[in-house]
Scaffold this active site. Structure first.
Site, PDB file in Angstrom:
ATOM      1  N   LYS A 268       0.050   3.694  -2.779  1.00  0.00           N
ATOM      2  CA  LYS A 268      -0.945   4.767  -2.665  1.00  0.00           C
ATOM      3  C   LYS A 268      -0.299   6.144  -2.522  1.00  0.00           C
ATOM      4  O   LYS A 268      -0.946   7.161  -2.813  1.00  0.00           O
ATOM      5  CB  LYS A 268      -1.870   4.503  -1.481  1.00  0.00           C
ATOM      6  CG  LYS A 268      -2.743   3.268  -1.629  1.00  0.00           C
ATOM      7  CD  LYS A 268      -3.660   3.108  -0.423  1.00  0.00           C
ATOM      8  CE  LYS A 268      -4.604   1.922  -0.583  1.00  0.00           C
ATOM      9  NZ  LYS A 268      -3.936   0.628  -0.386  1.00  0.00           N
TER      10      LYS A 268
ATOM     11  N   THR B 203       1.514   3.056   5.650  1.00  0.00           N
ATOM     12  CA  THR B 203       1.787   1.645   5.872  1.00  0.00           C
ATOM     13  C   THR B 203       1.568   0.848   4.588  1.00  0.00           C
ATOM     14  O   THR B 203       1.000   1.344   3.620  1.00  0.00           O
ATOM     15  CB  THR B 203       0.851   1.102   6.962  1.00  0.00           C
ATOM     16  OG1 THR B 203      -0.503   1.397   6.586  1.00  0.00           O
ATOM     17  CG2 THR B 203       1.139   1.746   8.310  1.00  0.00           C
TER      18      THR B 203
ATOM     19  N   SER C 253      -6.245   3.344   4.270  1.00  0.00           N
ATOM     20  CA  SER C 253      -5.615   2.587   3.184  1.00  0.00           C
ATOM     21  C   SER C 253      -6.655   1.931   2.288  1.00  0.00           C
ATOM     22  O   SER C 253      -6.637   0.723   2.047  1.00  0.00           O
ATOM     23  CB  SER C 253      -4.661   1.532   3.761  1.00  0.00           C
ATOM     24  OG  SER C 253      -3.733   1.104   2.781  1.00  0.00           O
TER      25      SER C 253
ATOM     26  N   SER D 184       0.796  -1.232   0.000  1.00  0.00           N
ATOM     27  CA  SER D 184       0.000   0.000   0.000  1.00  0.00           C
ATOM     28  C   SER D 184       0.827   1.280   0.000  1.00  0.00           C
ATOM     29  O   SER D 184       0.248   2.368  -0.066  1.00  0.00           O
ATOM     30  CB  SER D 184      -0.961   0.008   1.195  1.00  0.00           C
ATOM     31  OG  SER D 184      -2.037  -0.865   0.955  1.00  0.00           O
TER      32      SER D 184
ATOM     33  N   LEU E 102       1.244  -6.907   2.435  1.00  0.00           N
ATOM     34  CA  LEU E 102       0.772  -8.092   1.730  1.00  0.00           C
ATOM     35  C   LEU E 102       1.468  -9.277   2.392  1.00  0.00           C
ATOM     36  O   LEU E 102       2.440  -9.080   3.145  1.00  0.00           O
ATOM     37  CB  LEU E 102       1.141  -8.051   0.243  1.00  0.00           C
ATOM     38  CG  LEU E 102       0.454  -7.005  -0.632  1.00  0.00           C
ATOM     39  CD1 LEU E 102       1.122  -6.958  -2.007  1.00  0.00           C
ATOM     40  CD2 LEU E 102      -1.032  -7.306  -0.788  1.00  0.00           C
TER      41      LEU E 102
END
Length: 520
Positions: free
Chosen positions: A79, A438, A324, A76, A441
């Site tokens: 992002k 943060t 997120s 993430s 996976l």
């Protein structure tokens, strides 16, 4: 302090680092490179790989680097690329608009022709927003539409799932299908999902009670679960079948137990939005005579009857980045693709637009691979040095304050303040100091952002850890950042990672935002 150990003597880490790992800057005499090397030598990273960079935010001087250009899965942290590009290319005041239009004449209380519901990709539209649109139509005096309800989702292409998204995640709320028309069930804005609540029956043998939010017949419940005696096993499972909108509720739930709450994706969110809007029209006394059709463009000469605008992007960034939200990232990616080309928004055009922005920010898109906006794909690859460049470049942008405010804050209470960091680094100099994104996976973890050291100097950092077999390595990320927050220019104050023992480590197995409903 329960979770943190403050050693008096810095451990030597050379023996525990991977062979050939470049350590920190040779000129640093503070002990910081050795401190971070020690953390990366933790057994939880045995056989794993790390890309880590720490730099002075103002001067750009690199204080530490470890495989700085090594491309890893950033999860993430992707992002950060998407959100910064969205602020630059769409603008902080960008709003998504959902319109209701008609292409026929009105005679009395009858609107002849079709009624069009046209979306532009708003990932925050609630059932109550569709209700207000329906109320506006009814308030104008219309009681019947002679034609069909057309759901126009053509602002985006018809590709619903990102590249290599896992089939195992199909019904998981963080992997909802992407459409220019959708519905979010609550103000966490998990678009493309419904909330399924399962309460145990009164006594053993009773069927549990199931409710769906928003109330809609777009999904069916296949109730196979059973209530068992108090203290019995809770094996409840809530999952949508592939390719359908049948949600199976199975297993057992003990009488007197807590209500189970699950967010479950729908199959084909355009139809979901149309169903919610049609129900809202009916509730306000407006009947649509014809069937619903999706994927048809609104005629250019259609006239607008009602409209809903989303919150501005600078406000949307808060639920997007703090929690997120994967679907926000993908909607913004496709929206950028549409704006750049005029074509239906697609991942390909959106990512090309993001990379065009990154070049102006000093980030080299040729040194990373991005296939979606959220980082849900395991094809995404980036290195820590590129994130550090973005973090420094963003500080000079007019939208920086909005972007900075959207980042999770270590140990700040509340999901829209601390976000995915709200339970981390508490009781340390990093608490309420660190603002960072943060990423998680399986086998991949990341943390990138800003921190002030003990002397007030602002640092930027990026930590990407991959291929670890330990359930979580977030304690290592925290130890690095707390070390930065505890140290001065002249003297590093090393902090060792938390022990692997205890619930706090188990809690780190998945992205904080991925645990519903508590979101840790």
């Amino acid at each position: 302090m329960r979770h943190w150990i403050w050693p008096a003597v810095l451990a030597v880490a050379a023996a525990t680092l991977s062979a050939g790992s470049p350590a920190g800057a040779d000129s640093d005499r503070s002990g910081l490179p050795e401190a971070i090397d020690t953390i990366l030598g933790d057994p939880r990273m045995e056989g794993g790989v790390a890309s880590v960079v720490v730099a002075d935010a103002a001067s750009g001087d690199v204080l530490y680097q470890h495989r700085s250009s090594g491309r890893l899965m950033p999860a993430s942290n992707t992002k950060m690329l998407t959100s910064a590009a969205a602020l630059e290319l769409l603008g902080p005041d960008h709003r998504f608009t959902t319109d209701v239009l008609a292409d026929g004449a009105r005679r009395g209380r009858v609107l002849h022709g079709d009624l069009y519901l046209r979306g532009t990709g708003d990932p925050t539209t609630l059932a109550e927003d569709y209700d207000r649109l329906a109320a506006e139509i009814a308030g104008s005096g219309v009681r019947r539409v002679s034609g069909r309800l057309i759901a126009d989702d053509t602002r985006f292409d018809d590709r619903r799932n990102g590249d290599t998204w896992s089939a195992d995640d199909e019904s998981a709320y963080y992997a909802a299908q992407i459409s220019a028309l959708s519905v979010a069930p609550d103000k966490d804005y998990d678009t493309g999902t419904v909330v399924v609540e399962v309460a145990p029956g009164a006594t053993a043998g009773d069927k549990p009670r199931v409710t769906v939010t928003p109330k809609t017949e777009y999904v069916d419940i296949d109730l196979r679960a059973t209530t068992v005696a108090p203290g019995g096993a809770d094996t409840l499972a809530v999952e949508r079948r592939h390719g359908e909108n049948t949600i199976t509720v199975s297993g057992t739930v003990p009488a007197g137990g807590a209500v189970t709450k699950e967010w479950v994706t729908v199959w084909e969110p355009t139809g979901y939005a149309a169903a919610v809007f049609r129900d809202a029209l009916a509730a306000h006394g407006v009947k649509v005579s014809g069937p619903t059709r999706t994927g048809v463009a609104t005629p250019k000469d259609a006239r607008r009857l009602a409209s809903h605008d989303s919150m501005p992007l600078k406000d949307l960034l808060v639920p997007f980045m703090k929690l997120s939200n994967n679907m926000h990232a993908e909607s913004l990616t496709k929206a950028m693709g549409h704006k750049a080309t005029g074509r239906p928004g697609s991942w390909g055009d959106g990512i090309a637009a993001i990379h065009g922005y990154l070049k102006t920010a000093g980030v080299d898109p040729g040194k990373l691979r991005q296939v979606d906006g959220s980082g849900l794909s395991r094809k995404d690859n980036a290195a820590a040095d590129q994130y550090v460049k973005l973090l420094r470049s963003a500080k000079a942008e007019p939208w920086f304050a909005d972007w900075y405010a959207s980042l999770p804050v270590a140990c700040a209470p509340g999901k829209f303040a601390g976000g995915t960091l709200r339970s981390r680094m508490c009781g340390t100099p990093a608490a309420l100091n660190v603002r960072a994104k943060t990423g998680t996976l399986t086998g991949a973890s990341a943390l990138s952002g800003y921190v002030k050291d003990k002397s007030g100097r602002e640092l930027v950092f990026s930590i990407i850890l991959n291929n670890h077999l330990a359930p979580s390595v977030k304690a290592l990320e925290d130890a690095i950042v707390v070390t930065l927050a505890s140290s001065t220019r002249e003297q590093a104050v090393p902090v060792m990672p938390r022990s692997t023992r205890g619930a706090s480590e188990r809690d780190g197995e998945v992205e904080c935002s991925w645990r519903k409903p508590a979101r840790c």
